[in-house]
Scaffold this motif. Structure first.
Motif: not given
Length: 166
Positions: A73-75, A78-82, A110-111, A125-128
């Motif tokens: 997937g593209e980076f 928004e795929a960030v969690a607090n 997931f990691q 950061d939830l991105n692969h």
């Protein structure tokens, strides 16, 4: 033997991605001693990876690229969690760069990599790790065999060249 769905494939691979300087670097490998073995068509692998292998047979070598969008997937900015710090109640607050095993409400694992730590939360950061990367695979098909009924029932490879249950 030719690769087909419901066959167990063992292969070697070297995975290269472009580094920041634009030069490809090796990031992951599977060797003849420790090959990657998987049940073809079971959805365990990147679909584009299987598609590129689908015409091959035992002994064939391969060399192909997969665009980021078809890989991990593209980076996604928004795929960030607090994560609230009280989630880590009683455990140490993770450090920046640490990778945390997480689970969503549906039980999917997931990691996430810790990118910063503020007064009351940990930002992850939830991105692969390979999101946004074009993937370059090179390798050789070592073995192709029909899957056993048990492997088909479990949806993955077993045995000396497959997945072990402990």
């Amino acid at each position: 033997m030719k690769i087909e769905p419901k066959h167990v494939v063992s292969l070697t691979y070297d995975l290269y991605v472009k580094k920041e300087d634009g030069v490809e670097g090796l990031v992951e490998s599977a060797t003849q001693e420790q090959p990657l073995t998987f049940l073809f068509g079971a959805g365990q692998m990147i679909p584009k990876f299987e598609e590129n292998l689908s015409t091959l047979s035992t002994g064939d070598t391969y060399d192909f690229h997969i665009a980021a969008a078809d890989g991990y997937g593209e980076f996604d900015e928004e795929a960030v969690a607090n994560l609230p710090k009280d989630m880590f109640n009683g455990t140490e607050i993770p450090e920046i760069g640490e990778v945390l095993p997480l689970q969503d409400n549906n039980g999917n694992r997931f990691q996430g990599q810790v990118v910063s730590v503020t007064e009351d939360s940990v930002i992850v950061d939830l991105n692969h790790p390979m999101a946004g990367q074009d993937l370059h695979f090179k390798g050789e098909i070592l073995n192709v065999r029909p899957a056993t009924p048990e492997e088909l029932a479990h949806g993955h490879a077993h045995g000396p060249d497959g997945h072990h249950h402990h």
